[in-house]
Design an enzyme around this catalytic site. Structure first.
Site, PDB file in Angstrom:
ATOM      1  N   ASP A   1       0.780  -1.093   0.060  1.00  0.00           N
ATOM      2  CA  ASP A   1      -0.020   0.099  -0.017  1.00  0.00           C
ATOM      3  C   ASP A   1       0.880   1.254   0.108  1.00  0.00           C
ATOM      4  O   ASP A   1       2.106   1.118   0.102  1.00  0.00           O
ATOM      5  CB  ASP A   1      -0.984  -0.033   1.187  1.00  0.00           C
ATOM      6  CG  ASP A   1      -2.103   1.010   0.977  1.00  0.00           C
ATOM      7  OD1 ASP A   1      -1.909   1.876   0.058  1.00  0.00           O
ATOM      8  OD2 ASP A   1      -3.065   0.698   1.737  1.00  0.00           O
TER       9      ASP A   1
HETATM   10  C1  NOJ Z   1      -3.969   4.114  -0.155  1.00  0.00           C
HETATM   11  C2  NOJ Z   1      -5.060   3.146   0.075  1.00  0.00           C
HETATM   12  O1  NOJ Z   1      -5.071   2.463   1.208  1.00  0.00           O
HETATM   13  C3  NOJ Z   1      -5.042   2.209  -1.175  1.00  0.00           C
HETATM   14  O2  NOJ Z   1      -6.454   1.419  -1.201  1.00  0.00           O
HETATM   15  C4  NOJ Z   1      -4.769   2.983  -2.513  1.00  0.00           C
HETATM   16  O3  NOJ Z   1      -4.978   2.045  -3.404  1.00  0.00           O
HETATM   17  C5  NOJ Z   1      -3.660   3.561  -2.528  1.00  0.00           C
HETATM   18  N1  NOJ Z   1      -3.683   4.544  -1.119  1.00  0.00           N
HETATM   19  C6  NOJ Z   1      -3.470   4.266  -3.794  1.00  0.00           C
HETATM   20  O4  NOJ Z   1      -4.168   5.368  -3.857  1.00  0.00           O
END
Ligand code: NOJ
Length: 914
Positions: free
Chosen positions: A277
């Site tokens: 993530d």
């Molecule tokens: C953080 C989020 O938790 C995730 O779901 C997302 O894909 C990424 N940011 C990118 O925006």
């Protein structure tokens, strides 16, 4: 303190229940090394062969480029890896979201996951996935960052539950699998996220003052509840998995060797790649050895211009801290996913830009010194997806209450539509960035799981058009706080339709004091008072709720003037049209609630941890498998509306339950060993060749794979790495592993269940029969969902419901043998129209499931004797007492990068040891 919880492995009848600890504060996570290397098989062979050929020709720097993002806003997508210019291979483009293409124009705003689940339709799960996949493909995206099964929905207040499907792991698992097949069938890699136990927004992230929270979990619950949908995702061939921000048993999700190496890559035999993530990586070597394959967005903190990988990964390979086979495995996994979904033929250039809506702009948003060009080509990828969106909107609307046939409406003399939620946001549907406000009608939550609406049909507009067609008098009122005016508008109408909502989202945005997670389960914007006020002035009040999950509805349920209640969830761009179709009977409601509606927030038995209880905050999942309906059933709490509940404009009767035993082969625990770790190509170890070329003119803030003068390739101090983590020797396979999703025998069909469903009403309809099973043990939930279908049945006619029972469906996770076993407790099959309306019931014959197909030890008396894990005393893999003395490897949260090898800019947290 060791906490005993009422969940457990399968227990042999007559034996004393073992104490199963696990979900306790301070819990640790055992090490598991080396990281399993990809071996192909099961639908991956072709892709694996192509990936090997591709990766074998790459240099060290080129391989590193595949694994490392170029940094936040470095290219046009939310995540971008480096490229391989020599082969004219552009970097990967990773783009949100689970409900469409984020940060783009001329795209569709699909219904949220939670609505999709509420259709209980595999066909619609797949169709939505495919439509979203084709929109991503048309924009040039390589990886769609969805679908979501973490959060699963442990706590109803959890801010991102709506991005996923349902707190039931079986429904979510099927929705995951079909969505993934849909997305990947369109030539785009899907990403199952967030792995794992990312169940709330509070404390999910590491901050400057605290480590991220730890979700503390026992082995049984992990398998029987939270891992289940990820297993389905892997079985469906998902190309990527996103590891989560949170810690699991006090080890970060993106460097937890147990969840990544042991469970995901070994037990579930995941062949694709793990990406972090965004900024969830907290160490270089540790994450690589623990199974991370791609770091996103590549920089340590957004735009920090430092990376744990990039040049540091290059250095770690050169100094031997990370073996070449591990880097090669990362690259081969990434490229295998690429070939598996056919990116080699589906790929087109990225033609949109996440950081500007202008047609021209900087190719690299943070570097105004170069490359101004067309960044948004405004490619329209919507196709006719509006139809599907409207259909899912209809099919996901749950009719919870309908007194005396209040619905459907039929040319009412007058209609009053009341509530801000019926109306458009005056600033437009995209007025708030990432939908971070609750103004006007609610059709998606907030955060990264969003898209820009191409348009949003407000309910008031669709209902006004319908009223015009019917010659109904029409009035509307949008102020939720002027109750007098609302009452006056409602007073003389034949029907008053009140729209209300409740919102939530991702924790980086706070709306109305809700930091992602909801603060309560009441309606937003004075909604409860509005409903009560309108109902006091109109005896035919219909409530439509756009909510991210359950709210407390007991008062309106019991209010005699509220004649109907509908949950319309987060239906996406066609909101108003879909709800009008339902209210006027152009579509017959068929949806069933995918969560339980409790009467009080305490009824769920679990809640968000809102206040830190230490550092890092400890979130103990002591309720085990007992979330949502499993808890309500166990605690004997009557909900307002139960899981699986939903009315129709017709009625259905259930009869003739039949259970057919199938001739499945015996369950064979997987044995044997992997091959030795392969490497692909040779690496040029010259420091000069892997360093920044002289006079290199880099893009500002961009992460490159080069060594630089401050990156010591070998400073003489060897950083210790976990035992076995560099080993390339053949490794034992796990008994429960051996194939994607786990041992293939888990998916053998042992029984087929059929029942007759008759439409006894006067209109055609769709019924969703549900099959539940009682596994029978003292620690099992009363019933668990195991099958469902959506059957279109004409008035007066019947259809056959058919559901398979797979071996996994009647097994429990046995912590001793580390495998699934079928206990000898009597198993009961139920088929019904909801989790509390189980019209049909039959007992599975014990002889059948003990002897017949299990053969080798499914029988309670035998299951420990099969030669695999018969007495390792290992009642809980996550038990503190069984942590293999790992002390410093897994559980020190916040380790620095890697002690000098590549750690010059990678220190974080305590920094002292890796
Ligand atoms: C953080 C989020 O938790 C995730 O779901 C997302 O894909 C990424 N940011 C990118 O925006």
């Amino acid at each position: 303190m060791l906490r005993t919880i009422a969940i457990s492995s399968v227990l042999l009848p007559g034996l004393v229940a073992a104490q199963v600890a696990g979900a306790q504060s301070g819990q640790t996570s055992p090490p598991s090394y080396p990281s399993p290397w990809m071996e192909g098989g099961n639908g991956w062979d072709d892709a694996y062969a192509k990936a090997q050929a591709f990766v074998s020709q790459l240099s060290l720097l080129e391989k590193v480029n595949l694994t490392t993002g170029v940094g936040w806003e470095g290219e046009q997508c939310v995540g971008n890896t480096g490229s391989i210019p020599r082969l004219n291979f552009r970097g990967f483009c990773m783009q949100d979201s689970p409900l469409g293409v984020r940060f783009a124009d001329l795209v569709s705003a699909f219904p949220a996951g939670i609505n999709t689940a509420a259709t209980w339709s595999r066909t619609l799960f797949n169709a939505r996935g495919n439509a979203m996949g084709s929109e991503h493909r048309g924009k040039g995206v390589d990886v769609q960052l969805g679908p979501v099964s973490g959060p699963l929905g442990r706590v109803p207040e959890g801010g991102r539950n709506w991005e996923g499907f349902s707190p039931d792991p079986v429904l979510t698992g099927i929705a995951m699998a079909e969505t993934i097949k849909g997305i990947q069938g369109a030539g785009v890699i899907a990403c199952a996220k967030h792995y794992i136990l990312n169940e709330q927004e509070h404390f999910r992230d590491k901050s400057s003052t605290s480590e991220a929270s730890s979700s503390n979990m026992d082995d049984t619950t992990m398998h029987e509840t939270y891992l289940w949908p990820f297993a389905d995702a892997v079985k469906a061939g998902v190309g990527s998995v996103m590891c989560s921000y949170n810690q699991i048993n006090n080890s970060y999700g993106c460097q937890n060797s147990y969840t990544l190496n042991h469970i995901l890559k070994n037990e579930l035999d995941f062949q694709g790649f793990v990406m972090s993530d965004w900024a969830a990586q907290h160490a270089g070597v540790a994450s690589a050895l623990a199974g991370l394959d791609m770091t996103m967005p590549g920089d340590q903190g957004f735009d920090s211009n430092t990376s744990y990988w990039g040049g540091n990964l290059t250095a770690s390979i050169l100094n031997g801290t990370i073996p070449q086979w591990r880097l090669d495995d990362m690259a081969v996994r990434i490229m295998s996913a690429y070939f598996k979904v056919g990116r080699d033929s589906a790929r087109i250039p990225v033609n949109f830009d996440s950081w500007t809506t202008n047609t021209t702009g900087y190719l690299h948003a943070l570097d105004p010194t170069r490359d101004v060009q067309v960044v948004n080509q405004h490619v329209n990828v919507q196709d006719d997806h509006a139809k599907l969106i409207r259909q899912i909107g209809q099919r996901s609307t749950v009719l919870l209450k309908n007194t005396n046939g209040a619905l459907p409406l039929h040319m009412p003399a007058s209609v009053a539509v009341i509530g801000e939620d019926a109306h458009s946001n005056p600033g437009g549907p995209n007025n708030c960035s990432d939908r971070g406000c609750d103004i006007g009608t609610l059709a998606m939550g907030w955060g990264s799981g969003t898209v820009n609406f191409p348009y949003l049909v407000a309910p008031v507009d669709a209902l006004r058009a319908q009223a015009a067609t019917d010659n109904s008098r029409f009035a509307n009122y949008s102020n939720n706080y002027d109750l007098k005016s609302a009452q006056m508008t409602a007073a003389n109408a034949s029907v008053a339709i009140v729209f209300v909502n409740s919102d939530s989202g991702e924790g980086y945005i706070t709306v109305d004091g809700n930091a992602g997670d909801r603060n309560n389960l009441t309606l937003w914007g004075n909604g409860d008072a509005l409903v009560a006020a309108v109902a006091s002035s109109n005896k035919n009040t219909i409530v439509v709720m756009h909510t991210v999950g359950p709210v407390i509805v007991e008062a309106m349920k019991n209010n005699p003037n509220v004649s109907a209640i509908l949950w319309a969830g987060l239906p996406g761009q066609e909101s108003g049209n879909a709800i009008t179709d339902i209210l006027y009977g152009k579509a017959n409601p068929a949806a069933k609630s995918v969560f339980t509606w409790g009467k009080d927030r305490a009824d769920w038995g679990v809640d968000v941890l809102y206040t830190a209880n230490g550092s890092p905050p400890q979130i103990d999942f002591t309720e085990g498998n007992f979330i949502d309906y499993r808890h309500f059933d166990q605690a004997g709490i009557a909900p307002s509306y139960e899981f699986g509940f939903g009315l129709s404009y017709t009625n259905f009767s259930y009869s003739n339950l039949q259970i057919q035993k199938q001739n499945a082969a015996a369950y064979v625990p997987t044995t044997g060993q992997t091959k030795a770790a392969p490497t692909f190509g040779t690496i040029d170890t010259s420091v000069a060749d892997n360093s920044y070329p002289p006079g290199f003119d880099g893009v500002k803030f961009y992460i490159y794979p080069y060594l630089d003068s401050t990156t010591p390739v070998n400073n003489g101090t060897k950083t210790p790495v976990p035992p076995n983590s560099q080993s390339s020797s053949p490794q034992p396979k796990l008994p429960a592993g051996g194939a994607p999703g786990g041992n293939s025998g888990l998916y053998d069909v042992l029984y087929t269940v059929t029942a007759k469903i008759t439409n006894t009403g006067k209109v055609d309809g769709i019924e969703v029969p549900q099959m539940y099973i009682s596994l029978g043990g003292p620690n099992d939930p009363k019933i668990v969902l195991r099958g469902f279908d959506d059957l279109s049945i004409k008035a007066g006619q019947s259809a056959t419901f058919k559901a398979d029972i797979q071996r996994r469906d009647i097994s429990n996770w046995d912590t001793v043998s580390q495998n699934w076993v079928i206990s000898s407790y009597p198993k009961t099959v139920y088929v019904g129209s909801s989790s509390r309306n189980l019209q049909l019931k039959a007992v599975l014959n014990g002889n059948n499931y003990n002897g017949g197909y299990g053969g080798n030890g499914n029988n309670g008396g035998n299951y420990g004797n099969g030669g695999y894990g018969n007495n390792n005393n290992n009642n809980n893999y996550y038990n503190n007492n069984n942590n293999n003395n790992n002390g410093g490897w897994e559980n020190h949260g916040g380790e620095g990068n890697n002690g000098g090898h590549d750690g010059n800019n990678g220190q974080s947290g305590d920094g002292g040891h890796w």
